[in-house]
Design a protein around this motif. Structure first.
Motif, short mmCIF file in Angstrom:
data_model
loop_
_atom_site.label_atom_id
_atom_site.label_comp_id
_atom_site.label_asym_id
_atom_site.label_seq_id
_atom_site.Cartn_x
_atom_site.Cartn_y
_atom_site.Cartn_z
N ALA B 122 93.41 62.50 99.69
CA ALA B 122 93.35 61.25 100.44
C ALA B 122 94.23 61.31 101.67
CB ALA B 122 93.81 60.10 99.54
N PRO B 123 93.80 60.66 102.75
CA PRO B 123 94.67 60.57 103.92
C PRO B 123 95.89 59.72 103.60
CG PRO B 123 92.66 59.28 104.21
CD PRO B 123 92.48 60.06 102.95
N LEU B 130 95.74 52.86 97.20
CA LEU B 130 94.95 53.31 96.07
C LEU B 130 95.79 53.36 94.79
CD1 LEU B 130 92.11 54.10 95.52
CD2 LEU B 130 92.65 56.47 96.02
N SER B 131 97.04 53.84 94.92
CA SER B 131 97.92 53.85 93.75
C SER B 131 98.15 52.44 93.23
CB SER B 131 99.27 54.48 94.09
OG SER B 131 99.09 55.75 94.63
N TYR B 132 98.37 51.50 94.16
CA TYR B 132 98.57 50.12 93.74
C TYR B 132 97.35 49.58 93.00
CZ TYR B 132 102.82 49.45 96.52
OH TYR B 132 104.08 49.52 97.03
N LEU B 133 96.16 49.89 93.52
CA LEU B 133 94.94 49.38 92.88
C LEU B 133 94.80 49.90 91.47
CD1 LEU B 133 92.11 49.41 95.57
CD2 LEU B 133 93.04 47.47 94.34
N VAL B 134 95.08 51.20 91.28
CA VAL B 134 94.98 51.76 89.94
C VAL B 134 95.99 51.10 89.01
CG1 VAL B 134 95.21 53.85 88.57
CG2 VAL B 134 94.06 53.95 90.77
N ASP B 135 97.21 50.90 89.50
CA ASP B 135 98.22 50.24 88.66
C ASP B 135 97.84 48.80 88.37
OD1 ASP B 135 101.03 51.96 90.26
OD2 ASP B 135 99.72 52.52 88.60
N LEU B 136 97.10 48.20 89.30
CA LEU B 136 96.67 46.81 89.10
C LEU B 136 95.75 46.68 87.89
CD1 LEU B 136 97.53 44.50 90.88
CD2 LEU B 136 95.32 44.60 92.01
#
Lengths: 397, 335
Positions: B122-123, B130-136
């Motif tokens: 990922a750029p 993206l990390s935040y979304l997965v943790d969400l």
């Protein structure tokens, strides 16, 4: 690189939205098909005559006890989901009439009996009352069982394109629940329903996962009419009860859970109290009674279930498989469970006031939710139970 | 060093300042020790409590008889009879392990893929969102997952499962495992819901593990002419294998204990083991949640405590093994 990347992300989001949309339309389409078939009622002319005939649903019983003063302002009860819609209605009307708040927790007859035995509620409710063994484990001593209404347990199904009124016999229902009949186009079902194009779909049997008086009524009926059911379960002592070792099927919690499972699963067949089937717009069928007639469950066919029944002193008996030619065979009542020897005057007065109201003015409201009021003879027996309630040795009523 | 005596000119007596600091320190330490101690005590108390509450059933039927039978039939129980044990729990252990394994089989490859993407492909501007979304995903309540599972996932699964039943269900030997009929509520559906619930944990751990790959090894691989995928495959994945295992075991521990989402989508068929993954079943957590309110038959409630005891032991062991494994790989991770 960046534009190609952005395109991939956009594509992924699009797929996510599409699957969410597909999922929701899939769910709603099965819901609407159940709705449209419910309107095409197909129970035959005989049933149309029976269920359309005028039945006295407001008997106007007189309350000879009168209101006892000093009653508590709140009452707590727990138990049967079979009767829960009626308790909600009674509690609301009684509150308007007297200002007393009755809180009823719909947790199943098994849960209600357990809470009542532990004396954590003022009254319990079980559709099939309490056995002598259960009464011996009740902390408060002797128990009065008071029938409050008559209701039907109906075989409910979810078959797209098939209207209400499918014919079932007790034996066929027993074989379905024993996992011997597994497909809707089984010859046994086809023979009972010659004009209906039954689909080639497996039957998703739905039953109760909790301890249930509805189950007790249903399995009592299957035990009487289906030898296959009895032998599969291992004998008549094991084939009926608040809970049984179900050979197959999906378990739902409460009448609410079973109706939800039927509504969501194509090809489902389950048993629920009539009010749940009607208010959830589920299709239900007709059952052959002892006299050999195909009967639709409605108030007119539920009321004759008490004909010829000898009630024991405890009033605890089954009302299934009645002999009246026009009776629906899977009928049950619900028993309010009250300790005969109360310790608190306020609770005792509140209990007597509430149940005296339920057995008189309350009976006129039963038909609003598709239950039948108690017949005159049974109502008299139930009312007499109230007079047995004592506080410190002195009768309350 | 002697402490000078107080004089009328100093504002705060030095001796009492030191004393106050010592008492304050000690009180603080005791309080923190107490807090930590409470945790240990609660854990021990729970184990003791479960063993004590399940003791009547263990004594009546014999401890091993529970593991020797897969037939759960409370209506068969009587106060006197001890054989056969009507409360066999093998099918619940089977259900728990099966749904968790299905969940892991789906979640671990996806997590590895997501973690590789975040750390390698990922750029830079996309990594943190993206990390935040997965943790969400981890913050979505369990009951919401159950609801979504019933009303959105099951209708979407119908065509997929019908296809699997038509193809894999016909294969000899293993066909029984993929046999119909499929009514929506099943081990398989529960496994998919568990996969989504376990995804955030496994992804977060894999991300940490992949981030430890030395940059010079990655650059060396790229300098040798490898493509991005080849570089990940040779420089990142081989050294991370043990770490991924540890992450998977921790995810397994999470999946074992999941109750409400699984109870809503598994179908509650408690009688015995059902062969197909598309049939209804039950897990240890779901049978407890369903039956504890009216466990009125003889030894029914005590047997549910036996199930709870086994669930606690298995979850504890899996979690301990997972943590030790991950600690071995990344000693600095405070997990």
């Amino acid at each position: 690189m960046r534009t190609r990347f952005a395109a991939v992300v956009a594509g992924a989001l699009g797929v996510a939205v599409a699957t969410a949309a597909c999922g929701s339309t899939g769910g709603s389409s099965s819901g609407t098909s159940a709705n449209t078939t419910a309107s095409k009622v197909n129970f035959g002319a005989q049933n149309a005559r029976l269920c359309g005939s005028a039945v006295n649903t407001t008997p106007h019983y007189t309350n000879t006890i009168g209101t006892i003063s000093g009653g508590a302002k709140t009452l707590s009860g727990a138990g049967s989901t079979f009767a829960a819609p009626m308790y909600d209605q009674w509690a609301s009307s009684y509150n308007k009439a007297s200002g007393v708040a009755v809180a009823y927790a719909s947790i199943g007859s098994g849960g209600g009996i357990a809470a009542f035995q532990a004396n954590t509620v003022a009254f319990g409710d079980g559709d099939t009352g309490m056995t002598p063994a259960e009464i011996s484990q009740a902390k408060g001593g002797a128990v009065l069982q008071i029938p409050l209404l008559l209701g039907a347990v109906v075989p409910t199904y979810n078959l797209p394109g098939i209207p209400a009124g499918l014919k079932f016999t007790g034996n066929v229902l027993g074989e379905i629940y024993a996992h011997k009949i597994t497909n809707w186009d089984d010859p046994a079902l086809k023979k009972l329903n010659p004009g209906v194009k039954l689909p080639n779909m497996p039957i998703a049997v739905v039953h109760r996962s909790d301890g249930s008086g509805t189950t007790n009524i249903w399995t009592n009926y299957l035990t009487q009419t289906s030898p296959t059911w009895v032998s599969t379960l291992g004998g008549p002592s094991k084939s009926e009860g608040l809970t049984v070792a179900w050979p197959t099927g999906i378990g739902g919690k409460g009448n609410e859970g079973v109706s939800a499972a039927i509504a969501e699963t194509k090809g489902a067949l389950g048993y629920v109290e009539a009010d749940y089937a009607i208010s959830e717009h589920l299709t239900y069928g007709q059952v052959q009674n002892k006299a050999g007639n195909w009967i639709e469950p409605c108030i007119a066919t539920v009321v004759p279930a008490v004909d010829g029944v000898k009630f024991p002193p405890s009033l605890n008996t089954f009302l299934t498989n009645g002999s009246n030619p026009d009776v629906y065979p899977i009928v049950g009542t619900t028993y309010a469970l009250v300790y005969e020897h109360q310790t608190s005057k306020a609770t005792a007065a509140a209990l007597v006031n509430f149940f005296a109201w339920v057995l008189t003015a309350g009976q006129d409201e039963n038909a609003k939710l598709y239950y039948a009021p108690l017949g005159a003879s049974l109502q008299k027996l139930a009312y007499a139970q109230l007079k047995k309630i004592t506080v410190n040795g002195r009768p309350v009523a | 060093m002697t402490v000078p005596a107080t004089t009328s000119t100093s504002p705060v007596p030095v001796r009492s300042l030191q004393t106050r600091r010592r008492y304050g320190d000690r009180t603080f330490r005791l309080a923190m020790l107490g807090a930590a101690g409470v945790v240990v005590l609660v854990l021990l108390a729970m184990v003791v409590f479960l063993v004590a509450e399940s003791w009547p059933a263990l004594a009546h039927y014999g401890p091993l008889s529970f593991l020797g039978s897969d037939r759960w039939a409370p209506s068969d129980a009587t106060a006197a009879s001890t054989r056969p044990n009507p409360y066999g729990i093998v099918q619940f252990i089977y259900g728990t392990v099966l749904t968790s394994v299905i969940g892991l089989l789906i979640a671990v490859p996806m997590s590895v893929g997501i973690a590789l993407f975040i750390t390698g492909i990922a750029p830079a501007w996309l990594r943190r969102p993206l990390s935040y979304l997965v943790d969400l995903l981890a913050s979505i309540p369990s009951v919401v997952f159950g609801f979504w599972g019933i009303f959105a996932l099951i209708p979407a699964l119908q065509p997929v499962v019908s296809f699997l039943i038509a193809t894999l269900g016909k294969v000899p030997v293993i066909g029984g495992v993929f046999a119909g009929p499929f009514f929506g509520l099943s081990y398989f559906t529960a496994g998919i819901v568990l996969a989504i619930m376990v995804l955030p944990i496994v992804t977060a751990l894999c991300r940490e593990i992949f981030a430890t790959t030395p940059a010079d090894e990655r650059e060396a691989a790229l300098a040798l002419g490898m493509t991005r995928w080849e570089m990940l495959r040779t420089a990142v994945l081989p050294r991370s294998r043990a770490g991924i295992m540890g992450a998977a075991i921790l995810g397994l521990g999470r999946a074992f204990g999941e109750t409400i989402a699984v109870t809503m989508v598994i179908g509650n068929n408690v009688l015995s083991i059902t062969k197909s993954i598309f049939s209804t079943g039950a897990t240890m957590a779901s049978v407890i949640a369903n039956e504890f309110t009216e466990a009125v038959e003889p030894f029914h409630l005590d047997s549910l405590f036996v199930v709870a005891m086994w669930l606690l032991f298995i979850s504890l062991i899996v979690n301990i093994v997972g943590k030790l494994w991950v600690r071995r790989i990344r000693g600095d991770l405070v997990w």
